[in-house]
Design an enzyme around this catalytic site. Structure first.
Site, PDB file in Angstrom:
ATOM      1  N   GLU A 166       6.262  -4.896  -7.803  1.00  0.00           N
ATOM      2  CA  GLU A 166       5.057  -5.469  -7.210  1.00  0.00           C
ATOM      3  C   GLU A 166       4.983  -6.963  -7.529  1.00  0.00           C
ATOM      4  O   GLU A 166       4.449  -7.360  -8.578  1.00  0.00           O
ATOM      5  CB  GLU A 166       3.802  -4.756  -7.715  1.00  0.00           C
ATOM      6  CG  GLU A 166       3.712  -3.299  -7.277  1.00  0.00           C
ATOM      7  CD  GLU A 166       2.348  -2.689  -7.545  1.00  0.00           C
ATOM      8  OE1 GLU A 166       1.511  -3.352  -8.195  1.00  0.00           O
ATOM      9  OE2 GLU A 166       2.115  -1.550  -7.092  1.00  0.00           O
ATOM     10  N   TRP A 168       3.066  -9.076  -6.475  1.00  0.00           N
ATOM     11  CA  TRP A 168       1.680  -9.548  -6.318  1.00  0.00           C
ATOM     12  C   TRP A 168       0.759  -9.140  -7.478  1.00  0.00           C
ATOM     13  O   TRP A 168      -0.368  -9.592  -7.550  1.00  0.00           O
ATOM     14  CB  TRP A 168       1.098  -8.968  -5.024  1.00  0.00           C
ATOM     15  CG  TRP A 168       1.178  -7.466  -4.996  1.00  0.00           C
ATOM     16  CD1 TRP A 168       0.306  -6.576  -5.568  1.00  0.00           C
ATOM     17  CD2 TRP A 168       2.214  -6.668  -4.419  1.00  0.00           C
ATOM     18  NE1 TRP A 168       0.726  -5.287  -5.374  1.00  0.00           N
ATOM     19  CE2 TRP A 168       1.891  -5.310  -4.665  1.00  0.00           C
ATOM     20  CE3 TRP A 168       3.373  -6.959  -3.697  1.00  0.00           C
ATOM     21  CZ2 TRP A 168       2.700  -4.257  -4.235  1.00  0.00           C
ATOM     22  CZ3 TRP A 168       4.178  -5.915  -3.267  1.00  0.00           C
ATOM     23  CH2 TRP A 168       3.846  -4.582  -3.529  1.00  0.00           C
TER      24      TRP A 168
END
Length: 254
Positions: A166, A168
């Site tokens: 991930e 983000w």
């Protein structure tokens, strides 16, 4: 961070479940009721633990990224996490959901210490926002480390974290822990275990960052209360959500 001289800190057993270094995953769910966390507004609908919010704003100011990066998700309640998990199952299936959405009660977002961010655009995905490794997004990633944040779920570490890559998702752990984790290529799972090799009062880990010296060490929880003797230096202390406390001394060894 607190400034004091030659004191003994007394921590109750429940304190191992509080602080910026709590490890939260499927094996170590959130333990402490969330009212103990002071939440601050970051953007409309986005809340973070107060210190994490302040440092996130500092990262945005340092990078000048306000026009290019948008916070997507911060603190979630148990009900919100359960709803997100159920909706993801319905829309995307089990494989996708178990890759990108933590089980209710096992999500870092329930601590107020985790933040998802996305590159500004017309259609930002709530679960998997775009956040590339170049430009202002990469600049944010690099600066965030020096303000106490780590990229929590890196590529190639899925077997450790239980969550897919991930780009983000950022987690506030505090400084200098964020720098150590980044420099050594650790996940939080590894760091919480690794730091146990550095007892605070016998062999703390020494780190020099710029003109500042730090000592980081582990103190196991002892019964109902744990006493930690600290020298005349600023310090931070956090539970690990497992079995003890991680202490950072700003100024050298204990």
């Amino acid at each position: 961070m607190k400034q004091t001289r030659n004191i003994t800190v007394m921590l109750e057993r429940e304190a191992i479940y509080r602080g910026p270094l709590v490890l939260v995953n499927k094996d170590h769910p959130v333990q402490v009721p969330l009212p103990i966390i002071q939440l601050a507004q970051v953007a409309p609908g986005i809340r973070l633990e107060r210190q994490a919010a302040l440092l996130y704003q500092a990262v945005m100011q340092a990078t000048g990224a306000a026009a290019h990066i948008q916070p997507v998700s911060g603190y979630r309640s148990q009900d919100e996490q359960a709803r997100l998990f159920t909706d993801a199952l319905r829309a995307h299936g089990e494989a996708y959901t178990h890759t990108y959405v933590a089980l209710p009660g096992c999500s870092e977002h329930q601590t107020g210490l985790a933040l998802d961010v996305g590159e500004q655009g017309d259609d930002i995905d709530f679960i998997t926002p775009r956040f590339p490794y170049h430009g202002v997004c990469q600049r944010f990633r690099e600066v965030a480390v020096h303000h106490g944040f780590i990229q929590r779920y890196p590529a190639g570490k899925e077997w450790l974290t239980g969550i897919g890559h991930e780009p983000w998702h950022f987690r506030y752990v505090g400084f200098p822990h964020s720098l150590i984790i980044s420099q050594l290529g650790f996940t939080l799972e590894v760091y919480v275990q690794w730091v146990k090799a550095f007892p605070l009062h016998r062999q703390p880990y020494q780190l020099v960052a710029g003109k500042r010296a730090f000592a980081v060490g582990y103190v196991p929880a002892q019964g109902h209360f744990t006493e930690i003797a600290l020298p005349g230096a600023p310090y931070t202390v956090s539970g690990n959500n497992v079995d003890g406390f991680i202490v950072a001394l700003w100024g050298g060894a204990a």
